[in-house]
Design a protein around this motif. Structure first.
Motif, PDB file in Angstrom:
ATOM      1  N   SER A  51      -3.269   2.058  11.123  1.00  0.00           N
ATOM      2  CA  SER A  51      -2.871   0.834  10.421  1.00  0.00           C
ATOM      3  C   SER A  51      -2.193  -0.142  11.366  1.00  0.00           C
ATOM      4  CB  SER A  51      -1.921   1.168   9.263  1.00  0.00           C
ATOM      5  OG  SER A  51      -1.376  -0.004   8.710  1.00  0.00           O
ATOM      6  N   SER A  52      -2.852  -1.259  11.599  1.00  0.00           N
ATOM      7  CA  SER A  52      -2.281  -2.303  12.444  1.00  0.00           C
ATOM      8  C   SER A  52      -1.071  -2.952  11.768  1.00  0.00           C
ATOM      9  CB  SER A  52      -3.343  -3.354  12.758  1.00  0.00           C
ATOM     10  OG  SER A  52      -2.811  -4.405  13.511  1.00  0.00           O
ATOM     11  N   GLN A  53      -1.117  -3.083  10.450  1.00  0.00           N
ATOM     12  CA  GLN A  53      -0.016  -3.709   9.724  1.00  0.00           C
ATOM     13  C   GLN A  53       1.257  -2.869   9.800  1.00  0.00           C
ATOM     14  OE1 GLN A  53       0.403  -6.555   8.564  1.00  0.00           O
ATOM     15  NE2 GLN A  53       2.082  -6.429   7.091  1.00  0.00           N
ATOM     16  N   LEU A  54       1.148  -1.545   9.671  1.00  0.00           N
ATOM     17  CA  LEU A  54       2.323  -0.687   9.779  1.00  0.00           C
ATOM     18  C   LEU A  54       2.900  -0.724  11.185  1.00  0.00           C
ATOM     19  CD1 LEU A  54       1.277   2.436   7.655  1.00  0.00           C
ATOM     20  CD2 LEU A  54       2.806   0.569   7.016  1.00  0.00           C
ATOM     21  N   GLU A  82      -0.864   5.790  -1.382  1.00  0.00           N
ATOM     22  CA  GLU A  82      -0.963   7.231  -1.187  1.00  0.00           C
ATOM     23  C   GLU A  82      -2.370   7.631  -0.763  1.00  0.00           C
ATOM     24  OE1 GLU A  82      -0.283  11.348  -3.743  1.00  0.00           O
ATOM     25  OE2 GLU A  82       0.863   9.541  -4.237  1.00  0.00           O
ATOM     26  N   VAL A  83      -3.378   6.969  -1.328  1.00  0.00           N
ATOM     27  CA  VAL A  83      -4.758   7.259  -0.918  1.00  0.00           C
ATOM     28  C   VAL A  83      -4.943   6.948   0.559  1.00  0.00           C
ATOM     29  CG1 VAL A  83      -7.155   6.530  -1.199  1.00  0.00           C
ATOM     30  CG2 VAL A  83      -5.731   6.919  -3.220  1.00  0.00           C
ATOM     31  N   CYS A  84      -4.427   5.805   0.984  1.00  0.00           N
ATOM     32  CA  CYS A  84      -4.554   5.414   2.394  1.00  0.00           C
ATOM     33  C   CYS A  84      -3.779   6.370   3.305  1.00  0.00           C
ATOM     34  CB  CYS A  84      -4.038   3.992   2.591  1.00  0.00           C
ATOM     35  SG  CYS A  84      -5.020   2.729   1.734  1.00  0.00           S
ATOM     36  N   ALA A  85      -2.588   6.785   2.849  1.00  0.00           N
ATOM     37  CA  ALA A  85      -1.788   7.704   3.654  1.00  0.00           C
ATOM     38  C   ALA A  85      -2.476   9.057   3.800  1.00  0.00           C
ATOM     39  CB  ALA A  85      -0.400   7.872   3.026  1.00  0.00           C
ATOM     40  N   LYS A  86      -3.048   9.572   2.726  1.00  0.00           N
ATOM     41  CA  LYS A  86      -3.761  10.854   2.794  1.00  0.00           C
ATOM     42  C   LYS A  86      -4.946  10.766   3.747  1.00  0.00           C
ATOM     43  CE  LYS A  86      -2.551  12.574  -1.812  1.00  0.00           C
ATOM     44  NZ  LYS A  86      -3.048  12.944  -3.165  1.00  0.00           N
ATOM     45  N   TYR A 109      -5.065  -4.614   3.280  1.00  0.00           N
ATOM     46  CA  TYR A 109      -3.669  -5.033   3.460  1.00  0.00           C
ATOM     47  C   TYR A 109      -3.046  -4.328   4.667  1.00  0.00           C
ATOM     48  CZ  TYR A 109       1.339  -5.463   2.456  1.00  0.00           C
ATOM     49  OH  TYR A 109       2.691  -5.717   2.548  1.00  0.00           O
ATOM     50  N   LEU A 110      -3.353  -3.039   4.836  1.00  0.00           N
ATOM     51  CA  LEU A 110      -2.785  -2.262   5.939  1.00  0.00           C
ATOM     52  C   LEU A 110      -3.532  -2.468   7.245  1.00  0.00           C
ATOM     53  CD1 LEU A 110      -2.117   1.077   4.023  1.00  0.00           C
ATOM     54  CD2 LEU A 110      -0.424  -0.630   4.723  1.00  0.00           C
ATOM     55  N   GLU A 111      -4.625  -3.261   7.187  1.00  0.00           N
ATOM     56  CA  GLU A 111      -5.423  -3.577   8.373  1.00  0.00           C
ATOM     57  C   GLU A 111      -5.945  -2.304   9.044  1.00  0.00           C
ATOM     58  OE1 GLU A 111      -3.159  -6.125  10.902  1.00  0.00           O
ATOM     59  OE2 GLU A 111      -2.889  -7.673   9.357  1.00  0.00           O
TER      60      GLU A 111
END
Length: 573
Positions: A51-54, A82-86, A109-111
């Motif tokens: 994730s570029s945004q994080l 949570e889906v993206c984190a998993k 959004y998280l790029e």
């Protein structure tokens, strides 16, 4: 339903109460991500690597081991994050038509792009949408239904447009080539197949109806439904009749949205918006607006009014929430809308007279400032249906109140050869009465003998055009009688005009009796043929006679004009 499974590791996310989510591993977490009211305790490396945004947020927050960042505006909220984190951890994630839009918008959004890491989440979801979701009829509809919750992200990512194109393309496919599942009349089709004749012991395949798609689209909210219909029409190869059937299905399913036990103010507003939107979607092609759809809309309005007038227990609640819905102003708007629609629907040569009259009568008691609208609709119907019988012309003209026609409408009506003779005379009389009243500030009092010759109700009833019996309508005259009438009218003109062609005031007192006598004779011969009228009342074969000719109409007009001129001249003296 299509689905895609990502990752292979078991799910290690745990819950501590309603507001804490953490990854249960031996390695301590080093990042806290606040998403709405939920705190996620996660590790930097797997998330920041995708994730570029994080990366940007953590960098701007500092370099401490216990960094804490906020992403409250992420599309889809905690569930989507949570889906993206998993996915970043490589844990098992299952995507389907219900959650794929949320995941795609959150990944955007998280790029989570290919430039950050190959095989990233945005790429994988796009492949899933293109290869599976948009190829499926029902999945495309399901995905489209979820896009409203993720605006403007879903529009900027073209998900809405792709869904619309997918649905519209499938709708416009030749029905004979439709091989995907749909819900249109499945029970009916099954019952029909059970009784269908077999060919060589094998049941014949059921033909797919042209509007097979209509019921599936009824699950869409009105804004999305409007976009779908617009996209279908834009394809250019969909019959307006089929579009009308879809609108009818949608209206029938969505209109009964009021439940008196749970009536809310927003329901009233949604109901109005729904009606306005369906009306705007009606096809513009000539003779293509389904009158049953409009009839259903108006019927719902009338039923709502009737339920209030019966004194139901929740009437007061409805009046407080939707006072304008039952007002005279709202009913006047509905009547005006129906009049305008009927004028357009009348162009359809296949429109039955009964349907035209039924719809018009539904709003006949609604207040109108004038009857110009219904007159225009009647005139258009008469124009497009020249083969109407005399009795049918009588029926349709009873919808109009001549007393409520404007001056312009009256001027048109008195020259309208499509109207029955009695209506022309009635309009002409009212027009002349108005003109005289405008000059003298009161209408002329007609002699009793003249009133008796005019159609009943034309001198006082506001419903004069709708309450007269068949006996009040014009009789039939032969061509010889018309010639006699024309000769009498010609002599009547000469007796009441000077050399200059202007009525001579000095001669009025001497000519009044003769004029009244001849006018009475003309009216009597035009209206009092009771015996012949009775003989011909059950047949329309007399329509070929001269009773509907232009000569008769003109003769009657001249007679009424001269009668009114003489009466006005008397008052001035």
């Amino acid at each position: 339903m299509k689905f895609m499974k990502l990752g292979s590791k078991p799910d290690q996310f745990q819950t501590d109460g309603d507001t804490i989510r953490y990854v249960a591993t031996e390695l301590a977490t080093d990042l806290v991500v606040n998403v709405g009211d939920v705190k996620f305790y996660v590790h930097k490396f797997p998330l920041l690597s995708k994730s570029s945004q994080l990366q940007k947020l953590v960098t701007s927050a500092g370099t401490d081991n216990n960094d804490e960042i906020d992403i409250h505006d992420i599309p889809g909220g905690p569930a989507a994050f949570e889906v993206c984190a998993k996915f970043c951890y490589g844990m098992v994630v299952t995507l389907n038509a219900y959650n794929v839009v949320a995941a795609r918008c959150a990944a955007e959004y998280l790029e989570m792009y290919e430039t950050v890491e190959k095989g990233n989440l945005t790429y994988k979801i796009d492949v899933f949408l293109t290869s599976s979701i948009f190829r499926s009829w029902k999945d495309s509809i399901t995905v489209l239904r979820t896009t409203n919750s993720f605006l403007p992200w879903s529009e900027e990512l073209k998900i809405v447009n792709h869904c619309l194109d997918s649905i519209a393309t499938k709708v416009c496919t030749d029905p004979s080539k439709v091989d995907w599942s749909y819900t249109y009349n499945h029970n009916k089709l099954v019952s029909e197949n059970e009784h269908e004749e077999k060919w060589n012991g094998v049941k014949k395949l059921q033909t797919v109806p042209n509007d097979w798609w209509a019921q599936d689209l009824c699950d869409l909210q009105i804004d999305l439904y409007k976009k779908v219909i617009t996209a279908i029409v834009a394809k250019g190869n969909m019959s307006a009749d089929v579009v009308g059937e879809s609108l009818k299905s949608y209206a029938l399913k969505r209109l009964p949205i009021f439940s008196k036990s749970t009536l809310q103010e927003s329901d009233c507003l949604k109901y109005r918006y729904l009606v306005d939107t369906i009306t705007s979607l009606l096809p513009n092609e000539k003779a293509r607006c389904n009158i049953d759809v409009v009839h259903g809309l108006v019927e719902q309005f009338v039923m709502q009014e009737d339920s209030i007038q019966t004194g139901s227990p929740d009437d007061s609640e409805f009046r407080e929430i939707c006072p304008g819905f039952i007002s005279d102003a709202s009913k006047a708007k509905v009547a005006k809308l129906v009049d305008g629609y009927l004028a357009e629907a009348a162009r359809d040569v296949s429109l039955p007279l009964s349907k035209f009259i039924d719809l018009a009568e539904m709003v006949s008691t609604f207040p109108r400032s004038s009857h110009d609208g219904i007159y225009r609709a009647i005139d258009m119907y008469l124009k497009e249906h020249p083969a109407l019988t005399k009795s049918e012309k009588k029926r349709i003209c009873r919808l109009m109140d001549c007393r409520k026609l404007s001056a312009d409408a009256c001027a048109h009506a008195v020259q309208n050869e499509r109207l029955p003779l009695r209506v022309v005379v009635q309009v002409l009389f009212l027009e002349q009465t108005r003109a005289t009243a405008a000059v003298g500030n009161n209408a002329p009092e007609l002699p009793g003998s003249v009133k008796a010759m005019l159609p009943r109700g034309s001198c006082g009833s506001s419903r004069s055009a709708t309450t007269n019996s068949d006996e009040d309508w014009e009789g039939d005259q032969t061509s010889e009688e018309l010639k006699d009438l024309k000769a009498e009218l010609a002599s009547l003109r000469l007796e009441n005009k000077g050399d200059s062609g202007v009525i001579v005031n000095d001669a009025k007192s001497n000519a009044d009796k003769a004029t009244s006598k001849k006018v009475k004779k003309i009216f009597t011969r035009l209206w009092s043929n009771k015996d012949r009228q009775g003989e011909n009342s059950s047949s329309d074969t007399s329509e070929s006679r001269a009773s509907t000719s232009v000569e008769e109409t003109e003769a009657m007009k001249v007679a009424v004009r001269m009668m009114l001129q003489n009466q006005t001249a008397k008052k001035s003296q």
